[in-house]
Write a protein that holds these residues in place. Sequence first.
Motif, PDB file in Angstrom:
ATOM      1  N   ILE A 199      37.561  14.934  29.172  1.00 39.80           N
ATOM      2  CA  ILE A 199      37.934  14.199  30.391  1.00 39.80           C
ATOM      3  C   ILE A 199      38.579  15.164  31.376  1.00 39.80           C
ATOM      4  O   ILE A 199      39.557  15.832  31.055  1.00 39.80           O
ATOM      5  N   GLU A 200      38.039  15.213  32.566  1.00 41.35           N
ATOM      6  CA  GLU A 200      38.524  16.165  33.575  1.00 41.35           C
ATOM      7  C   GLU A 200      39.798  15.649  34.250  1.00 41.35           C
ATOM      8  O   GLU A 200      39.854  14.530  34.746  1.00 41.35           O
ATOM      9  N   VAL A 201      40.816  16.484  34.224  1.00 51.05           N
ATOM     10  CA  VAL A 201      42.077  16.205  34.911  1.00 51.05           C
ATOM     11  C   VAL A 201      42.499  17.484  35.632  1.00 51.05           C
ATOM     12  O   VAL A 201      42.345  18.578  35.102  1.00 51.05           O
ATOM     13  N   GLU A 202      43.018  17.337  36.849  1.00 51.63           N
ATOM     14  CA  GLU A 202      43.491  18.509  37.572  1.00 51.63           C
ATOM     15  C   GLU A 202      44.629  19.169  36.802  1.00 51.63           C
ATOM     16  O   GLU A 202      45.533  18.495  36.306  1.00 51.63           O
ATOM     17  N   SER A 203      44.567  20.478  36.702  1.00 47.28           N
ATOM     18  CA  SER A 203      45.510  21.238  35.885  1.00 47.28           C
ATOM     19  C   SER A 203      46.964  20.956  36.259  1.00 47.28           C
ATOM     20  O   SER A 203      47.811  20.727  35.385  1.00 47.28           O
ATOM     21  N   LEU A 204      47.268  20.972  37.547  1.00 49.34           N
ATOM     22  CA  LEU A 204      48.646  20.774  37.995  1.00 49.34           C
ATOM     23  C   LEU A 204      49.172  19.411  37.567  1.00 49.34           C
ATOM     24  O   LEU A 204      50.310  19.281  37.101  1.00 49.34           O
ATOM     25  N   THR A 205      48.325  18.386  37.704  1.00 50.03           N
ATOM     26  CA  THR A 205      48.727  17.035  37.321  1.00 50.03           C
ATOM     27  C   THR A 205      48.968  16.936  35.822  1.00 50.03           C
ATOM     28  O   THR A 205      50.001  16.414  35.376  1.00 50.03           O
ATOM     29  N   LEU A 206      48.032  17.453  35.025  1.00 49.45           N
ATOM     30  CA  LEU A 206      48.144  17.379  33.572  1.00 49.45           C
ATOM     31  C   LEU A 206      49.392  18.103  33.078  1.00 49.45           C
ATOM     32  O   LEU A 206      50.196  17.542  32.323  1.00 49.45           O
TER      33      LEU A 206
END
Length: 298
Positions: free
Chosen positions: A101-108
Amino acid sequence: MVNIVRGLFVVLLAAFGVVFGKDYAKANKEGKLDDASFAKSGITGFVTDFFDTLGIGSFAPTIAMSKALKINIPDKIMPGTLNVAHTIPVVVEALIFTTVIEVESLTLISLIGAAVLGSYIGAGIISKMDERVLQLIMGLALAVTAVLMFLAHPRVNLMPGGGDAIGLSGINLILGIIGNFILGALMTAGIGLYSPCMAMVYFLGMSPDVAFPIMMGSCAMLMPVASMKFVKEGAYSRKASLAISIFGVLGVFAAAFFVNNMPMDLLKAVVVVVIAYTSFTMLKAASKKKDSVELERA
């Protein structure tokens, strides 16, 4: 950056595995293994971690199944058993969902870090608050969330809500960090992070499936450290923990395949059910504690 997070998952998992493995081998050699049922524990592990992967959580179902199946885990060591038994499956969940599942690195990274900090920094504050009040507030909040998410579901479409974003920025990122910090702190009061995190992700406009790597990644950072302490103190059922770990991982893979191939409308419906169920269990627990307090006063 996400690869660094996955690397930390692996390091923590390896450290926990070494500590757990040595303790089990030593107990086995000395004939000190407990008499918990390996087969019944294995069934429990598969079922509870299957549903844990869907976001329902594994602790409460494990307690319920252990009582129903008479696995023979003393209440005194139940907290340690829950943490040790589900650590490996949870880390596997985090590794799978941060990959598929793709999540933006900064958010994760920001939200996982906030949850970890919350569990430590906020523990002292939350632990002093009344648990029944916390459960009541969270239960009502989740009930409202479930209703709103149901009304916003594409098949119902009675109000706008949710979104398809895979990351946060600006004020929403700040709100997400604060929110997950609080949720991390609430874990110390026995309030699970999964369903509230799903609700927060929804209201911040992200896609519902983004909640999975965030909430599982948060727990994957917390549980190995806590579990190693339980292992070193011997405050857990070794046989039950090993069986739940092994078969729990199988349950995780089965459920991950199910989630990864689930249509988005169905996934949103599952999230609504999960949040509604969690709301019910929290309100029920708060009600029982109120009744017990009134009986003590009487």
